[in-house]
Design a protein around this motif. Structure first.
Motif, PDB file in Angstrom:
ATOM      1  N   GLN A 101      -0.200   1.839   5.546  1.00 31.10           N
ATOM      2  CA  GLN A 101      -1.070   2.211   4.430  1.00 31.10           C
ATOM      3  C   GLN A 101      -0.303   3.106   3.476  1.00 31.10           C
ATOM      4  O   GLN A 101       0.623   3.793   3.871  1.00 31.10           O
ATOM      5  N   GLY A 102      -0.705   3.075   2.225  1.00 30.05           N
ATOM      6  CA  GLY A 102      -0.110   3.983   1.251  1.00 30.05           C
ATOM      7  C   GLY A 102       0.980   3.343   0.422  1.00 30.05           C
ATOM      8  O   GLY A 102       1.100   2.127   0.338  1.00 30.05           O
ATOM      9  N   VAL A 103       1.806   4.197  -0.160  1.00 28.23           N
ATOM     10  CA  VAL A 103       2.883   3.791  -1.058  1.00 28.23           C
ATOM     11  C   VAL A 103       3.906   2.946  -0.299  1.00 28.23           C
ATOM     12  O   VAL A 103       4.179   3.196   0.871  1.00 28.23           O
ATOM     13  N   LEU A 104       4.488   1.966  -0.990  1.00 28.56           N
ATOM     14  CA  LEU A 104       5.537   1.173  -0.352  1.00 28.56           C
ATOM     15  C   LEU A 104       6.675   2.082   0.074  1.00 28.56           C
ATOM     16  O   LEU A 104       7.161   2.894  -0.714  1.00 28.56           O
ATOM     17  N   PRO A 105       7.115   1.958   1.321  1.00 28.84           N
ATOM     18  CA  PRO A 105       8.165   2.850   1.814  1.00 28.84           C
ATOM     19  C   PRO A 105       9.562   2.337   1.493  1.00 28.84           C
ATOM     20  O   PRO A 105       9.756   1.166   1.187  1.00 28.84           O
ATOM     21  N   THR A 106      10.527   3.250   1.604  1.00 31.19           N
ATOM     22  CA  THR A 106      11.919   2.830   1.554  1.00 31.19           C
ATOM     23  C   THR A 106      12.260   2.110   2.851  1.00 31.19           C
ATOM     24  O   THR A 106      12.896   1.068   2.830  1.00 31.19           O
ATOM     25  N   PHE A 107      11.800   2.652   3.975  1.00 31.43           N
ATOM     26  CA  PHE A 107      12.042   2.024   5.269  1.00 31.43           C
ATOM     27  C   PHE A 107      10.752   1.837   6.062  1.00 31.43           C
ATOM     28  O   PHE A 107      10.370   0.726   6.356  1.00 31.43           O
ATOM     29  N   THR A 108      10.085   2.939   6.453  1.00 32.54           N
ATOM     30  CA  THR A 108       8.832   2.825   7.198  1.00 32.54           C
ATOM     31  C   THR A 108       7.745   3.602   6.470  1.00 32.54           C
ATOM     32  O   THR A 108       8.020   4.500   5.689  1.00 32.54           O
ATOM     33  N   LYS A 109       6.491   3.265   6.761  1.00 36.34           N
ATOM     34  CA  LYS A 109       5.351   3.927   6.120  1.00 36.34           C
ATOM     35  C   LYS A 109       5.254   5.376   6.580  1.00 36.34           C
ATOM     36  O   LYS A 109       5.309   5.660   7.778  1.00 36.34           O
ATOM     37  N   PRO A 110       5.127   6.295   5.642  1.00 30.19           N
ATOM     38  CA  PRO A 110       4.980   7.704   6.030  1.00 30.19           C
ATOM     39  C   PRO A 110       3.558   7.979   6.530  1.00 30.19           C
ATOM     40  O   PRO A 110       2.606   7.920   5.769  1.00 30.19           O
ATOM     41  N   THR A 111       3.430   8.248   7.809  1.00 37.54           N
ATOM     42  CA  THR A 111       2.113   8.534   8.386  1.00 37.54           C
ATOM     43  C   THR A 111       2.087   9.900   9.073  1.00 37.54           C
ATOM     44  O   THR A 111       1.206  10.182   9.865  1.00 37.54           O
ATOM     45  N   SER A 112       3.067  10.722   8.775  1.00 37.07           N
ATOM     46  CA  SER A 112       3.077  12.078   9.324  1.00 37.07           C
ATOM     47  C   SER A 112       3.546  13.041   8.241  1.00 37.07           C
ATOM     48  O   SER A 112       4.207  12.662   7.286  1.00 37.07           O
ATOM     49  N   GLU A 113       3.135  14.305   8.401  1.00 40.82           N
ATOM     50  CA  GLU A 113       3.573  15.379   7.516  1.00 40.82           C
ATOM     51  C   GLU A 113       4.023  16.543   8.381  1.00 40.82           C
ATOM     52  O   GLU A 113       3.622  16.674   9.540  1.00 40.82           O
TER      53      GLU A 113
END
Length: 193
Positions: A101-113
């Motif tokens: 979900q979210g913005v297209l990633p460079t490699f993997t989807k960011p799902t953590s902060e």
């Protein structure tokens, strides 16, 4: 326009800066729909270190995509990076880790902060740590855009105790915390000044 920073010294500063990710309102349109954005240079000029006690800690939110911004901000505020206090792994309402979900990633989807920690001193602890058994990784559902779960404020309270504390770039008042930001304006305690 941001109000002046609170003048009193704080032992704990908790911050979630509204920085530009890509340097323009067009590319940062998603975030800009929700709150005013501030450049990294403007954030770096805030006198955060001056509002901190001699022995104090900063808990700074950072997305993995812009960890570099957070580290630059810590250095600009004349603080010493001490590590990652917490990792928020975002889940859906049923508790499963979200993916894709979210913005297209460079490699993997960011799902953590990340919640980075920095201190006013280069070595040792600025004050006693009260809960050495806290987990670093927190699985918690996400809320509204950029909303951070209450559990992180509570964890910091249990970790550090009842010390003078402020949340910078707050979007709502928080019980037991002074808050400051464009959306809440001044809600810091007059009796502590």
């Amino acid at each position: 326009v941001l109000p002046p920073l609170p003048p009193a010294p704080y032992d704990i500063v908790y911050a979630d800066p509204p920085w530009y990710y890509y340097g323009s309102p067009v590319k940062d349109a998603a975030a800009a729909k929700h709150y005013p954005l501030v450049t990294l240079d403007d954030l770096a000029m805030l006198p955060v270190r001056k509002m901190m006690s001699k022995r104090a800690a900063l808990f700074l939110w950072a997305t993995c995509a812009r960890l570099d911004f957070a580290l630059k901000l810590i250095e600009a505020w004349n603080l010493t990076y001490r590590g990652v206090a917490y990792v928020w792994v975002k889940t859906n309402r049923s508790g499963r880790i979200i993916a894709g979900q979210g913005v297209l990633p460079t490699f993997t989807k960011p799902t953590s902060e990340l919640v980075l920690v920095a201190t006013t001193i280069a070595t040792g602890r600025p004050f006693p740590i009260l809960d050495l058994a806290q987990p670093q990784v927190v699985l918690h559902p996400r809320g509204a855009h950029s909303e951070k779960p209450l559990v992180f404020r509570r964890n910091i309270e249990h970790l550090c105790g009842n010390r003078p504390r402020v949340e910078l770039f707050a979007r709502a008042p928080a019980t037991g915390w002074d808050t400051w930001g464009a959306e809440v304006m001044r809600t810091y305690s007059a009796d502590r000044r």
